[in-house]
Enzyme design. Sequence first.
Site, mmCIF file in Angstrom:
data_model
loop_
_atom_site.group_PDB
_atom_site.id
_atom_site.type_symbol
_atom_site.label_atom_id
_atom_site.label_comp_id
_atom_site.label_asym_id
_atom_site.label_seq_id
_atom_site.Cartn_x
_atom_site.Cartn_y
_atom_site.Cartn_z
ATOM 1 C CD GLU A 155 -2.330 1.045 2.844
ATOM 2 O OE1 GLU A 155 -3.960 1.988 2.771
ATOM 3 O OE2 GLU A 155 -2.729 0.275 3.472
ATOM 4 C CD GLU A 256 -8.062 2.043 5.630
ATOM 5 O OE1 GLU A 256 -7.741 0.659 5.794
ATOM 6 O OE2 GLU A 256 -6.886 2.302 5.336
#
Length: 276
Positions: A155, A256
Site C-alpha cells: 500500500e 476505510e
Amino acid sequence: MGFADQRFNVNLSILFTELPLLERPAAAAAAGFSAVELWWPWVDSPTPERSELDALKKAIEDAGVRLTGLNFYAGQLPGPDRGALSIPGEESEKFRANIDVAADFAASLGCTALNALYGNRVDGVDPAEQDALALENLTLAARAADRVGAILLIEALNRPESPKCPIVSAPKAIEIVDKVNAATGLGNARFLMDLYHLSMNDEDLPAVIEAYAAKTGHVQIADNPGRGAPGTGSLPLEELLDQLRKAGYDGLVGLEYKAGDRPSAESFEWLPREAR
C-alpha cells in the site's frame, strides 16, 4: 454503473470503533455487510494469546461475516508508527514473529489478502539498509501468504499524514510489488490502491487506475478532504470505481473512512444495502 454495482466490505479498525473489538463483526452484519477487513488488532502484540485469536475468530464466525483482508503487525495504528517491516531491531523482529501467526489466522477464516505496511524512515539509518530489510521481510511475508493461498498487498500511504514513510505514491508501491514478485517468483504481491491516500498525494487518480488496475489486488476508499464517507468531500468516487470495474478490477472495495461524531451504523446512508 454506480455504488449499487460495486461490492464493499467494511474495515473494523476504523469503523465501528465505538464498540469493543469482539462486538464489531456483529454490528457490521446488522448494518448489512457480509465481509469485513481488519488492521492487526493487537497493536502491542504481534503474537497474542491463542485465547484472544480464538475469541476474535468466534466473533467473526458467529456474526456470519467473512474476513476478507488482514494487516500484518504494523505497530500503533492509528498512530505514528505506520509499519514495522523495514525498521531495524525490535520492530522488524516483531513483524517476523507475526508473519505466520497472521497468515494462519487469516487462513482459519478463509481470508485471502494480507497487507504489509512499510515502516517509516529512521533517523541515522541508511535508507538502502531499510529497503534491503524491507525486501527480505516482504519476501518472507509473500511466501507465508502463498502458503495459505493469499495475496500480499503493498500500500502507498500519503505524505502529509505519513511524512516519514517512503511509499507515498502509486509508482513507488508498484516498484515494491515488482521487486517482491521478482524475488519470490510467486507473483502474489499486488497493489493496494487506496484512493484517499493517493488523492492526498495529489496523484492523477484516473491515470493511476488506467496504469495499475491490472496489478491491483484490493481497493480502499474514503472521501477527501476529511477522510469521511463518500459524499462528505469532493472525490468523484462513483466515477473512479466505475473506471476500475471497466479496467477489469472485480474485487471488493474496502470502506476505510471515519464516521465522524455519529455512530458508524449511521454513516452508510450513501450505500444501497444490496451493495454491502
